[in-house]
Design an enzyme around this catalytic site. Sequence first.
Site, PDB file in Angstrom:
ATOM      1  N   ALA A  24       0.829  -1.203   0.000  1.00 13.68           N
ATOM      2  CA  ALA A  24       0.000   0.000   0.000  1.00 13.68           C
ATOM      3  C   ALA A  24       0.861   1.251   0.000  1.00 13.68           C
ATOM      4  O   ALA A  24       2.057   1.207   0.285  1.00 13.68           O
ATOM      5  CB  ALA A  24      -0.894  -0.006   1.234  1.00 13.68           C
ATOM      6  N   VAL A  26       0.884   5.162   1.631  1.00 15.25           N
ATOM      7  CA  VAL A  26       0.272   5.913   2.719  1.00 15.25           C
ATOM      8  C   VAL A  26       0.399   7.404   2.406  1.00 15.25           C
ATOM      9  O   VAL A  26       1.472   7.883   2.045  1.00 15.25           O
ATOM     10  CB  VAL A  26       0.924   5.567   4.074  1.00 15.25           C
ATOM     11  CG1 VAL A  26       0.270   6.341   5.206  1.00 15.25           C
ATOM     12  CG2 VAL A  26       0.824   4.066   4.334  1.00 15.25           C
ATOM     13  N   LYS A  41      -4.166   5.012   4.082  1.00 11.03           N
ATOM     14  CA  LYS A  41      -3.428   3.937   3.419  1.00 11.03           C
ATOM     15  C   LYS A  41      -4.273   3.414   2.272  1.00 11.03           C
ATOM     16  O   LYS A  41      -5.393   2.959   2.478  1.00 11.03           O
ATOM     17  CB  LYS A  41      -3.148   2.822   4.425  1.00 11.03           C
ATOM     18  CG  LYS A  41      -2.291   1.716   3.875  1.00 11.03           C
ATOM     19  CD  LYS A  41      -2.208   0.549   4.821  1.00 11.03           C
ATOM     20  CE  LYS A  41      -1.013   0.645   5.730  1.00 11.03           C
ATOM     21  NZ  LYS A  41      -0.737  -0.668   6.371  1.00 11.03           N
ATOM     22  N   ASP A 143       3.599  -9.577  12.785  1.00 12.35           N
ATOM     23  CA  ASP A 143       4.628  -8.944  11.941  1.00 12.35           C
ATOM     24  C   ASP A 143       5.313  -7.811  12.706  1.00 12.35           C
ATOM     25  O   ASP A 143       5.507  -6.728  12.174  1.00 12.35           O
ATOM     26  CB  ASP A 143       3.985  -8.434  10.647  1.00 12.35           C
ATOM     27  CG  ASP A 143       5.028  -8.117   9.562  1.00 12.35           C
ATOM     28  OD1 ASP A 143       6.178  -8.598   9.683  1.00 12.35           O
ATOM     29  OD2 ASP A 143       4.688  -7.390   8.622  1.00 12.35           O
TER      30      ASP A 143
HETATM   31  N1  LIG Z   1      -0.452   6.254  10.557  1.00 10.34           N
HETATM   32  C1  LIG Z   1       0.670   6.650   9.975  1.00 10.34           C
HETATM   33  N2  LIG Z   1       1.186   7.863  10.223  1.00 10.34           N
HETATM   34  C2  LIG Z   1       2.333   8.256   9.624  1.00 10.34           C
HETATM   35  N3  LIG Z   1       3.038   7.491   8.750  1.00 10.34           N
HETATM   36  C3  LIG Z   1       2.571   6.257   8.456  1.00 10.34           C
HETATM   37  C4  LIG Z   1       1.375   5.773   9.046  1.00 10.34           C
HETATM   38  N4  LIG Z   1       1.157   4.528   8.566  1.00 10.34           N
HETATM   39  C5  LIG Z   1       2.153   4.256   7.727  1.00 10.34           C
HETATM   40  N5  LIG Z   1       3.016   5.278   7.646  1.00 10.34           N
HETATM   41  C6  LIG Z   1       4.221   5.349   6.809  1.00 10.34           C
HETATM   42  O1  LIG Z   1       3.977   4.599   5.627  1.00 10.34           O
HETATM   43  C7  LIG Z   1       4.905   3.522   5.511  1.00 10.34           C
HETATM   44  C8  LIG Z   1       4.214   2.313   4.901  1.00 10.34           C
HETATM   45  O2  LIG Z   1       3.185   1.875   5.751  1.00 10.34           O
HETATM   46  P1  LIG Z   1       2.941   0.341   6.067  1.00 10.34           P
HETATM   47  O3  LIG Z   1       4.226  -0.290   6.481  1.00 10.34           O
HETATM   48  O4  LIG Z   1       1.845   0.224   7.042  1.00 10.34           O
HETATM   49  O5  LIG Z   1       2.482  -0.174   4.668  1.00 10.34           O
HETATM   50  P2  LIG Z   1       2.207  -1.666   4.267  1.00 10.34           P
HETATM   51  O6  LIG Z   1       2.046  -1.691   2.791  1.00 10.34           O
HETATM   52  O7  LIG Z   1       1.068  -2.187   5.071  1.00 10.34           O
HETATM   53  O8  LIG Z   1       3.539  -2.320   4.759  1.00 10.34           O
HETATM   54  P3  LIG Z   1       4.035  -3.822   4.852  1.00 10.34           P
HETATM   55  O9  LIG Z   1       5.183  -3.857   3.915  1.00 10.34           O
HETATM   56  O10 LIG Z   1       4.447  -3.974   6.277  1.00 10.34           O
HETATM   57  O11 LIG Z   1       2.877  -4.679   4.447  1.00 10.34           O
HETATM   58  C9  LIG Z   1       5.429   3.294   6.902  1.00 10.34           C
HETATM   59  O12 LIG Z   1       6.694   2.754   6.886  1.00 10.34           O
HETATM   60  C10 LIG Z   1       5.402   4.705   7.509  1.00 10.34           C
HETATM   61  O13 LIG Z   1       6.571   5.413   7.151  1.00 10.34           O
END
Ligand SMILES: Nc1ncnc2c1ncn2[C@@H]1O[C@H](COP(=O)(O)OP(=O)(O)OP(=O)(O)O)[C@@H](O)[C@H]1O
Length: 565
Positions: A24, A26, A41, A143
Amino acid sequence: MTAEPRVLSGRYRIDEVIGRGGMATVFRGEDLTLGREVAIKVLDRDLANDNAFRTRFRLEAQAASRMAHPTIVRVYDAGEDAAVGDDGVTRPVPYIVMELVKGRLLKDIIAAGPVPVADTVRYIDGILEALEYSHRAGVIHRDIKPGNVMITEAGGVKVMDFGIARAVSDGSSTVAETTAIIGTASYFSPEQAKGEPVDARADVYSTGVVLYELLVGRPPFRGETPVAVAYQHVSEAPIAPSEVNDTVPRSLDAVALRALAKDPYQRYQDAASFRDAVDATVDGRSPSKRQVSTLTSELYGPNPRHAAETARSLRQLSTDTTMTRTQAGPPVAWIWTGVGILAVLLISIAFWVFSIRPDEAPPTSASTVPDVTGMTYERAIETLAEAELLAVRINEENAQVAEGNVIRTDPEADETLVPDSEVRVYVSEGKETVTVPTLDGLGQDAATAALESAGLELGIVTQRNDPSLPGGTVISADQPEGAVVPIGSTVNLEVASGRVTITDVTGYTVDAATRDLEALELAVLTQEDTSCPSSNADPVVASQSLAPGDVPIHSEITLVYCSGT
Ligand SMILES: Nc1ncnc2c1ncn2[C@@H]1O[C@H](COP(=O)(O)OP(=O)(O)OP(=O)(O)O)[C@@H](O)[C@H]1O
């Protein structure tokens, strides 16, 4: 190419990208309804068309939205919008709306090298506090890694991305879901690495890996491929952190090694006891080097390679850098085909064993909801937990109850529930503020309506004589226009009475009396009385048609003067 809708579901405005993860992107954004900053996200577009990922994304939101704790990134909302691509095809845009955390990823902090012991303890303490809460709510993170932990500008810990968490209590989990390999290789527990069912102790292990990494600047096991790393999680004993970084106190060595035990039963059994152990290290109770090495052989055996047989199958694992995406993909199916039936048996046994473990007291038959109104939310969680109930936080704006305190619960106090039921706890977000509307010049009815629609109350209304304003017109308010005040505040008004005060003008010259009365915007008429003598060159008012006192504005007044000889 398709463009993201700039405002999702008519409510969430998307601003700049603040991070990208495995599945995803963000964005910083704004909730236009509540006027607050949020993080949004949005599932990557290639995955948005994949039903399995959309389901996972939704599960993430559902699992996370059940939790409200200062150390867990708050999930406010989740939904799906749609975007039309250049090809004219409409595709779904699933999204999650979260608390916007301002700070740094723990991953970036560790990248600078080992973290001072005091900070390490504080960070691990915060992660374990989050897990203590989520495990109580029946959610395993699965995780835990420094990339999923943010440290706020104030130094607080925020655990995020319950992206692959599953509700422990969710009986709908299929065998495939339970046995799938999910997580990130460096932080895998041995049971995750082997594709076995996991419980909260997998999070204890992963937190042990994070503790180790904070202390020495790198995780305990590294390898060319995720397979090589997973292999070590199953079969290799970690080197004591103090052997890599001699500034690490032995007490923390012992704690990290205990958390990293291969056998879940040899680890801290829950986040709370792990946390107690971490906190105790601050008291300076250090085991000797000998005690630490005894612990190592106790936990990992004289030859930890005895597990090599079990781990051999891991060599077949995919070489993806993270196995997160392999959940439903071919590699997992390929690897675990042979153990599928065994897994069903193991899971059944595991659930059976867990349900009869002697140290877990059978639940009492009923829990009575305690009265937590007025308590802080943290205190309310504890009080509900003592009654074997789970708090689910719901924020609500409220002018009467102090911010952070409980307004009410649903079900209410004294109701009887099955233990482990959820209780919705309404927590005050403090006073909502509103802006004082334009009031000056409005009639009193219009002003009252304007106050009501702004969420304000009419207070005391005082009257003042004003010759130029119709009765009831607002002359002034005790809160200036545009002022930001708490909702429900009282606004006092001064309104025109619609009357003016006249004095006794008899004996004054007609000219002077006329001037004074016209200044009060009265209509002045004069009338000669020849029956009475006038000794003055300037005629003098002998009588006035309106008696001294208050009279309606714009009244007509007749001044009579003598003109006889
Ligand atoms: N609530 C938030 N507030 C500020 N920054 C955020 C927030 N959520 C995510 N981020 C930023 O966005 C980045 C990506 O988010 P996240 O790791 O949740 O994505 P993902 O696609 O679910 O990741 P994963 O690879 O663990 O599946 C994080 O590393 C962080 O820097």
